[in-house]
Design a protein around this motif. Structure first.
Motif, mmCIF file in Angstrom:
data_model
loop_
_atom_site.group_PDB
_atom_site.id
_atom_site.type_symbol
_atom_site.label_atom_id
_atom_site.label_comp_id
_atom_site.label_asym_id
_atom_site.label_seq_id
_atom_site.Cartn_x
_atom_site.Cartn_y
_atom_site.Cartn_z
ATOM 1 N N GLY A 195 0.814 -1.212 0.000
ATOM 2 C CA GLY A 195 0.000 0.000 0.000
ATOM 3 C C GLY A 195 0.844 1.256 0.000
ATOM 4 O O GLY A 195 0.545 2.229 -0.701
ATOM 5 N N VAL A 196 1.920 1.246 0.774
ATOM 6 C CA VAL A 196 2.838 2.390 0.802
ATOM 7 C C VAL A 196 3.524 2.546 -0.551
ATOM 8 O O VAL A 196 3.670 3.658 -1.071
ATOM 9 C CB VAL A 196 3.874 2.225 1.927
ATOM 10 C CG1 VAL A 196 4.966 3.287 1.819
ATOM 11 C CG2 VAL A 196 3.197 2.308 3.295
ATOM 12 N N ALA A 197 3.941 1.432 -1.145
ATOM 13 C CA ALA A 197 4.602 1.487 -2.455
ATOM 14 C C ALA A 197 3.678 2.089 -3.502
ATOM 15 O O ALA A 197 4.113 2.851 -4.379
ATOM 16 C CB ALA A 197 5.030 0.081 -2.879
ATOM 17 N N ALA A 198 2.385 1.783 -3.411
ATOM 18 C CA ALA A 198 1.416 2.266 -4.399
ATOM 19 C C ALA A 198 1.275 3.776 -4.374
ATOM 20 O O ALA A 198 0.965 4.387 -5.404
ATOM 21 C CB ALA A 198 0.056 1.612 -4.163
ATOM 22 N N VAL A 199 1.461 4.386 -3.217
ATOM 23 C CA VAL A 199 1.336 5.843 -3.139
ATOM 24 C C VAL A 199 2.692 6.543 -3.194
ATOM 25 O O VAL A 199 2.759 7.737 -3.495
ATOM 26 C CB VAL A 199 0.563 6.268 -1.865
ATOM 27 C CG1 VAL A 199 -0.868 5.788 -1.939
ATOM 28 C CG2 VAL A 199 1.232 5.738 -0.608
ATOM 29 N N ALA A 200 3.765 5.818 -2.904
ATOM 30 C CA ALA A 200 5.096 6.442 -2.920
ATOM 31 C C ALA A 200 5.548 6.780 -4.335
ATOM 32 O O ALA A 200 6.120 7.851 -4.575
ATOM 33 C CB ALA A 200 6.114 5.509 -2.253
ATOM 34 N N SER A 201 5.282 5.889 -5.279
ATOM 35 C CA SER A 201 5.741 6.130 -6.654
ATOM 36 C C SER A 201 5.126 7.398 -7.227
ATOM 37 O O SER A 201 5.752 8.115 -8.012
ATOM 38 C CB SER A 201 5.387 4.936 -7.537
ATOM 39 O OG SER A 201 3.991 4.701 -7.534
ATOM 40 N N GLY A 286 -13.236 12.567 -10.017
ATOM 41 C CA GLY A 286 -12.128 11.651 -10.287
ATOM 42 C C GLY A 286 -11.799 10.829 -9.052
ATOM 43 O O GLY A 286 -11.641 9.602 -9.119
ATOM 44 N N ASN A 287 -11.714 11.494 -7.905
ATOM 45 C CA ASN A 287 -11.454 10.787 -6.641
ATOM 46 C C ASN A 287 -12.539 9.762 -6.331
ATOM 47 O O ASN A 287 -12.307 8.813 -5.580
ATOM 48 C CB ASN A 287 -11.395 11.788 -5.481
ATOM 49 C CG ASN A 287 -10.067 12.531 -5.437
ATOM 50 O OD1 ASN A 287 -9.204 12.330 -6.282
ATOM 51 N ND2 ASN A 287 -9.920 13.406 -4.468
ATOM 52 N N LEU A 288 -13.713 9.971 -6.898
ATOM 53 C CA LEU A 288 -14.823 9.043 -6.686
ATOM 54 C C LEU A 288 -14.430 7.616 -7.075
ATOM 55 O O LEU A 288 -14.961 6.646 -6.530
ATOM 56 C CB LEU A 288 -16.017 9.510 -7.522
ATOM 57 C CG LEU A 288 -17.386 8.895 -7.249
ATOM 58 C CD1 LEU A 288 -17.845 9.236 -5.845
ATOM 59 C CD2 LEU A 288 -18.398 9.415 -8.270
ATOM 60 N N GLY A 289 -13.487 7.506 -7.992
ATOM 61 C CA GLY A 289 -13.025 6.181 -8.402
ATOM 62 C C GLY A 289 -12.454 5.373 -7.255
ATOM 63 O O GLY A 289 -12.519 4.136 -7.248
ATOM 64 N N GLY A 290 -11.889 6.057 -6.242
ATOM 65 C CA GLY A 290 -11.343 5.359 -5.089
ATOM 66 C C GLY A 290 -12.418 4.681 -4.265
ATOM 67 O O GLY A 290 -12.158 3.670 -3.603
ATOM 68 N N GLU A 386 -6.937 10.501 2.622
ATOM 69 C CA GLU A 386 -7.860 9.777 1.737
ATOM 70 C C GLU A 386 -7.178 8.573 1.098
ATOM 71 O O GLU A 386 -7.747 7.476 1.040
ATOM 72 C CB GLU A 386 -8.404 10.708 0.649
ATOM 73 C CG GLU A 386 -9.354 9.992 -0.299
ATOM 74 C CD GLU A 386 -9.998 10.897 -1.333
ATOM 75 O OE1 GLU A 386 -10.758 10.376 -2.172
ATOM 76 O OE2 GLU A 386 -9.762 12.118 -1.289
ATOM 77 N N LEU A 387 -5.955 8.762 0.621
ATOM 78 C CA LEU A 387 -5.230 7.643 0.015
ATOM 79 C C LEU A 387 -4.976 6.539 1.034
ATOM 80 O O LEU A 387 -5.097 5.347 0.731
ATOM 81 C CB LEU A 387 -3.902 8.134 -0.568
ATOM 82 C CG LEU A 387 -3.979 9.141 -1.721
ATOM 83 C CD1 LEU A 387 -2.576 9.502 -2.198
ATOM 84 C CD2 LEU A 387 -4.799 8.590 -2.877
ATOM 85 N N ALA A 388 -4.595 6.934 2.255
ATOM 86 C CA ALA A 388 -4.356 5.937 3.305
ATOM 87 C C ALA A 388 -5.625 5.142 3.605
ATOM 88 O O ALA A 388 -5.581 3.916 3.796
ATOM 89 C CB ALA A 388 -3.837 6.626 4.572
ATOM 90 N N GLY A 516 1.836 12.279 2.309
ATOM 91 C CA GLY A 516 1.047 12.043 3.513
ATOM 92 C C GLY A 516 0.628 10.594 3.650
ATOM 93 O O GLY A 516 0.609 10.047 4.766
ATOM 94 N N ALA A 517 0.294 9.956 2.533
ATOM 95 C CA ALA A 517 -0.092 8.545 2.578
ATOM 96 C C ALA A 517 1.089 7.660 2.938
ATOM 97 O O ALA A 517 0.952 6.666 3.660
ATOM 98 C CB ALA A 517 -0.682 8.125 1.231
ATOM 99 N N VAL A 518 2.282 8.018 2.443
ATOM 100 C CA VAL A 518 3.496 7.266 2.781
ATOM 101 C C VAL A 518 3.812 7.412 4.269
ATOM 102 O O VAL A 518 4.125 6.437 4.969
ATOM 103 C CB VAL A 518 4.686 7.742 1.930
ATOM 104 C CG1 VAL A 518 5.985 7.101 2.410
ATOM 105 C CG2 VAL A 518 4.458 7.413 0.460
ATOM 106 N N ILE A 519 3.728 8.644 4.766
ATOM 107 C CA ILE A 519 3.980 8.893 6.189
ATOM 108 C C ILE A 519 3.002 8.087 7.045
ATOM 109 O O ILE A 519 3.385 7.444 8.026
ATOM 110 C CB ILE A 519 3.861 10.397 6.508
ATOM 111 C CG1 ILE A 519 5.009 11.164 5.845
ATOM 112 C CG2 ILE A 519 3.860 10.643 8.016
ATOM 113 C CD1 ILE A 519 4.867 12.668 5.926
ATOM 114 N N ALA A 520 1.719 8.115 6.669
ATOM 115 C CA ALA A 520 0.712 7.380 7.434
ATOM 116 C C ALA A 520 0.981 5.885 7.421
ATOM 117 O O ALA A 520 0.887 5.208 8.458
ATOM 118 C CB ALA A 520 -0.685 7.671 6.865
#
Length: 597
Positions: A195-201, A286-290, A386-388, A516-520
């Motif tokens: 999950g972290v890798a997915a937001v870090a890139s 667009g964020n609705l896709g999440g 939100e990403l987290a 922020g998602a990586v930090i979380a």
């Protein structure tokens, strides 16, 4: 008031005063007829389907007026292309999140696969386990320590003497879930790392887009990102081990950078009087896709495939092919049917007023401003959250509340579905407060959204598994509302950061969300072996950055508590601090054409 008569904040204020805020939100998203005929007030304009200003940017957001050639209607083609591409990018970006336990089972990384309970009865994950459906615990007679158990309590002597075979069992492996993946297990760590890798890139790609957009234009960049993402989403069907699971999620994450293009492209197409609404709507939808992906991947694809007789290991792999195909269709459609600007197929930096070529030094110049740093981390506290949550919620509901896949994905999806209106509501609130209070209103809107986000995130971390599911859902919806409103209130501040470095500021702030998602992930959800404490600690992080809102101050705009510094040679009729701008005067934001993220 039909949408084709929509004319920015003045009309919005009239609707608010007469019908209320939610009615006004409905009005700006409504087109009374969907007709492709030119509105009466556009007769003297160039041959566009929408009314435009002197720069050929649309002065209205007519969502249903989509017909016409690319020369006649470049604006709405860009709007829908940027919205749909970002929606699909989010769908593919987090498609593996609701399928995490199925993927873990296929890789053989569940705790009860790595350590069969018959051979390893004293694993901590087993000792702490209790089935919420049956009320039965793995340790039939309790464990020797509720916090850090090392074994189950032995069977009482009287039970050994006269009890049934079931009553004489010290351990009950039968109550365990098919895939035990609770905090503290290797399975949970693997999912968290991926999950972290997915937001870090996305951090690196978003930063790079500050320059790439200026060199290649929105159409080429967005089509390229979608094509690249399609390959890696399809490759997810070949996941066999933790290393390639993490690697594939890392590369899929690059598609998340489509957010920067989404905002930049809309800003090139829409006039200042509607660009805030266009950006907020394009980003929010667009964020609705999440949220949609949480339901789509399980209830629409995976469960029907399994019900038809397909093995679960095959079903989730086939399901991943669907978003990959949608990526390719979207990329080809954008490339063939869309333009970068209203009057030119390809973008040129002169459109934004920039006279020099883009360079890496632009990033250094922008980062020297402490206000930009604060905004980056405030965005990390809202969009990063939100990403987290997109990564965490489905698995949290399945492991902690022990829900089935469909129910867990529905609850997790409710968080993202708030993007249907919440992000736009944040942007609109910022615009209204700016009109009636001045620039201080934008900063206060940002502070209040982040403040209540932190409050409800902490409350969500207090909802334990003994409470009904609808309690968690109610708190989650309130939390989601303020998360996405905070993303929208950022729209009112970012354009004032550095007008000459339009794309760079957008890219850096957008990258801050992923940071922020990586930090979380690394600091809160992975290292803390507790199902609820990470949410509470994360709330403290959000609150910290909310309290730094007073750092925003510009001489020409003012700050959270002070109005702008007034030059002695320019005498104001009334104090900016005490009197709102006249109703007939156009707000300052209307003078800006910047994109915001």
């Amino acid at each position: 008031m039909p949408l084709q008569a929509w004319n920015g904040l003045d009309d919005f204020g009239k609707v608010v005063s007469k019908h209320g805020c939610f009615a006004a939100i409905f009005v700006i998203f409504r087109d009374s007829s969907g007709s492709c005929s030119r509105p009466a007030f556009a007769k003297n304009m160039p041959d566009f389907k929408l009314a435009v200003d002197k720069n050929n940017k649309a002065t209205e957001l007519a969502l249903l007026r989509v017909c016409g050639t690319v020369q006649q209607n470049p604006h709405m083609r860009a709007f829908w292309a940027s919205t749909i591409s970002f929606f699909l990018a989010f769908l593919g970006w987090f498609a593996l999140a609701p399928l995490a336990l199925e993927v873990a089972t296929s890789m053989g990384t569940c705790e009860n696969q790595l350590y069969p309970p018959e051979d390893n009865p004293k694993r901590v994950a087993y000792l702490k386990y209790k089935s919420l459906k049956t009320g039965k615990a793995y340790c039939q007679y309790g464990k020797n320590d509720d916090t850090n158990p090392t074994d189950c309590n032995p069977v009482p002597q009287d039970i050994l003497a006269s009890g049934t075979a079931d009553e004489k069992m010290q351990y009950r492996p039968g109550v365990l879930a098919d895939c035990v993946c609770t905090p503290g297990t290797e399975c949970k760590d693997i999912i968290a790392n991926a999950g972290v890798a997915a937001v870090a890139s996305t951090i690196f790609v978003r930063i790079a887009l500050g320059t790439l957009l200026e060199r290649f234009g929105p159409v080429n960049v967005q089509s390229g990102l979608m094509t690249f993402g399609a390959f890696w989403v399809a490759m997810a069907a070949a996941i066999t081990a933790p290393w390639n699971y993490t690697l594939i999620r890392f590369f899929i994450g690059c598609a998340g950078a489509t957010f920067v293009t989404n905002q930049f492209w809309c800003s090139l197409m829409f006039s200042p009087n509607v660009v805030g609404t266009a950006n907020a709507t394009a980003a929010g939808w667009g964020n609705l896709g999440g949220g949609v992906t949480q339901i789509f991947m399980i209830s629409v694809l995976f469960n029907p495939m399994v019900s038809s007789g397909m093995p679960a290991n095959t079903a989730w792999r086939v399901a991943m092919i669907v978003p990959a195909v949608l990526f390719l269709i979207c990329a080809a459609t954008m490339k063939l049917l869309c333009w970068d600007t209203p009057t030119a197929k390809r973008f040129d930096v002169s459109v934004t007023g920039k006279t020099q070529k883009p360079s890496l030094w632009d990033y250094v110049v922008v980062l020297k401003d402490i206000r930009v740093i604060v905004m980056i981390f405030q965005y990390s506290a809202c969009f990063g959250t939100e990403l987290a949550m997109n990564n965490q919620l489905a698995t949290h509901f399945r492991t902690y509340f022990q829900m089935d896949a469909a129910d867990a994905s529905a609850l997790a999806g409710a968080f993202g579905l708030m993007n249907l209106f919440a992000r736009s509501l944040g942007g609109i609130t910022s615009d209204i407060l700016f009109k009636y209070v001045g620039f201080r209103g934008r900063i206060r809107a940002q502070f209040l959204a982040l403040f209540f986000e932190a409050v409800f995130l902490f409350c969500f971390g207090m909802v334990d598994s003994s409470q009904p599911w609808y309690v968690a859902l109610a708190v989650l919806i309130c939390f989601s509302l303020f998360v996405q409103m905070a993303e929208g209130t950022s729209y009112g501040i970012v354009p004032f950061m550095n007008k000459q470095q339009l794309a760079v500021v957008s890219a850096l702030v957008g990258a801050g969300g992923n940071l922020g998602a990586v930090i979380a992930g690394f600091c809160f959800y992975k290292p803390i072996n507790d199902p609820l404490l990470p949410f509470q600690v994360h709330a403290g992080y959000v609150m910290f950055w909310a309290l730094l809102s007073p750092c925003y101050y510009w001489r020409e705009h003012g700050g959270m508590f002070h109005g702008p510094a007034v030059d002695k040679t320019s005498v104001d009729k009334t104090s900016v601090d005490k009197t709102p701008e006249p109703a007939g005067k156009k707000p300052q934001a209307a003078e800006s054409t910047e994109t915001t993220v």
